[in-house]
Design a protein around this motif. Sequence first.
Motif, PDB file in Angstrom:
ATOM      1  N   UNK A  99       0.975  -1.297   0.122  1.00  0.00           N
ATOM      2  CA  UNK A  99      -0.037  -0.028  -0.133  1.00  0.00           C
ATOM      3  C   UNK A  99       0.777   1.395   0.011  1.00  0.00           C
ATOM      4  N   UNK A 102      -2.435   5.131   2.754  1.00  0.00           N
ATOM      5  CA  UNK A 102      -3.332   4.302   3.479  1.00  0.00           C
ATOM      6  C   UNK A 102      -3.951   5.674   3.981  1.00  0.00           C
ATOM      7  N   UNK A 103      -5.249   5.671   4.350  1.00  0.00           N
ATOM      8  CA  UNK A 103      -6.130   6.854   4.790  1.00  0.00           C
ATOM      9  C   UNK A 103      -6.837   6.833   6.033  1.00  0.00           C
ATOM     10  N   UNK A 170      -4.774   1.303  12.267  1.00  0.00           N
ATOM     11  CA  UNK A 170      -5.111   0.673  11.176  1.00  0.00           C
ATOM     12  C   UNK A 170      -4.369   0.846   9.818  1.00  0.00           C
ATOM     13  N   UNK A 171      -4.435   2.344   9.790  1.00  0.00           N
ATOM     14  CA  UNK A 171      -3.526   2.824   8.378  1.00  0.00           C
ATOM     15  C   UNK A 171      -2.198   2.648   8.674  1.00  0.00           C
TER      16      UNK A 171
ATOM     17  N   UNK B 166      -9.778   1.858   0.108  1.00  0.00           N
ATOM     18  CA  UNK B 166      -8.506   2.434   0.595  1.00  0.00           C
ATOM     19  C   UNK B 166      -7.525   1.418   0.777  1.00  0.00           C
ATOM     20  N   UNK B 167      -7.889   0.220   1.081  1.00  0.00           N
ATOM     21  CA  UNK B 167      -6.695  -0.516   1.301  1.00  0.00           C
ATOM     22  C   UNK B 167      -6.524  -1.399   0.327  1.00  0.00           C
TER      23      UNK B 167
END
Lengths: 290, 270
Positions: A99, A102-103, A170-171, B166-167
């Motif tokens: 990734x 990440x948001x 999590x991000x 988003x992931x």
Amino acid sequence: MLDSASSSRGETASDDTVATSRGLDPAKISARDVERQFSTEDGELHALGPFTVDIADGEFVCIVGPSGCGKSTFLRIVAGLIRPTGGSVEIRTRGTTQNPTAMVFQEYSIYPWKTVLENVRFGLDVAGVRKRAGNERARAYLGKLGLADRERARPDTLSGGMKQRVSIARALAVEPEILLMDEPFAALDAQLRTVLQEELLHLWQTDQRTVVFVTHSLEEAILLGDRVVVMSARPGRLLASVDVPFDRPRAPEIRAIPEFARLQAELWDMLRREVEAHLAEQAGMPASDG
Amino acid sequence: MEQNPRGHRRRRRAIEITLAVGVPIALVALWQVASTRGWIDRRLYPAPTDIVDETRTQFDQQDRWHDVWVSTRRVLLGYAWGAGFGLLFGYLMGMTRLVRVALEPTLNALYTVPKLAVLPLFLLIFGFKERPVIAVIAVTVFFFVWIQAMAALLTVPGGYREAASSFGASRWQTFRHVLFPASLPQVFVGLRVAAGVAVLTLIGVEFVFAPGETGIGYVINQGRIVLLPRQTYMGIIIAALMGVIFISIVKLVGRLLTPWAPNDRAVERG
């Protein structure tokens, strides 16, 4: 979704870059004339751009602008969640993580049916990381955000601040090269916001990841950012890019420095006209955030 | 205002429980007295004790358990088929826009057809055995489950999907981790309503057509034909119990599978 945007998120290097605060480093994110139109029932809505900005590797950039100026839209374009209708966004990845971005969202983003640990592991599950390794990595980030003893809790038992910590963990757990944050603290009360800002400052200063942080709050932008990017009213364009002169590591106490207030006033001056323009436009058009 | 809020709350709770339990008991007692004293016609409104006696003799002498079993089997089979296809169509249509556009108008039109009205057709198609009964129940259940499952998927907050995208979650991952669990609470509302409706439909069908002259609906209707209202009362109570038990089981399964969802009682109490 990520694939669909990769065409405009390539790895080409161009040297005619606009100067960034980090001088000659090649930009981590180069946005060139990015535009986005949405078709609504009332016709075409020009939400963003043309918007051009360069963000350096390891830079913490805060984007401010009036409601509906397209700052969240820009963030979603960088995240690959939506495609630009014009222009391009290039991200130079080291290619070491699954990734690149990440948001962290404002709300409705952590899953009530998953425990805290499962939520933090979500990005890793999606990336196909084995459960054991995923749990280990998730626990490490839970620890960093002070959630070590809550890993089995369900989100509905957590406070708003805790939920956003989970969202940040999590991000970070997918170890993205770029962390995108969309008004992550906007839904929190003032005291909690201060606490989380401080935690984020601390976290970032040990980790130095590229961060793009969208906010309504000038104070927050100055406190956190290396640079504040001011956007115009819709369709959002680059209005100004102001370096924040305070040294790192920063503490929330810098809010008391006169320089801080001066910078805030200077930015507000710029923004006020745009907010007024936005209000004027709103009188004739349906409100839409983005 | 209130000096002792805890005591106040306890007292209010005690009053509420007394009313909730006491009123039905009082009504049954009143019925008993009215019937035995002859205030109302005991043949048409048999006393509760008469109904209990009748039930006891019928279960001893005529093997009513067989009727209960046959009806239960019809409901469960019809429910299983209906819920299965309801979930399948609901999820398919909720996930895929084109499938939804293609099928929704047709299903919406069929939704308004009274399901009992197709029984004659099903009798011709499936023959005069168990299958047409099961089919009518299945069709009824299908629509309740289909609508809720589709609506549940369509109303999943956009933020949940966006976070998954988003992931880089694939379609299947998004379904497994996000859309499916997010839809479950509402799907169980549909499954629960359908459980009650399945019993309703069963009784209706058995009035008209009860293969082998068995089933609770048949027993209820027969009570009228042979002028034995007590038997009808017995059947009504059995049908109600079947409904309550079935709904409770579905509710319990739903609770166990969706522990994060606010349950009804919590909502009622605010």
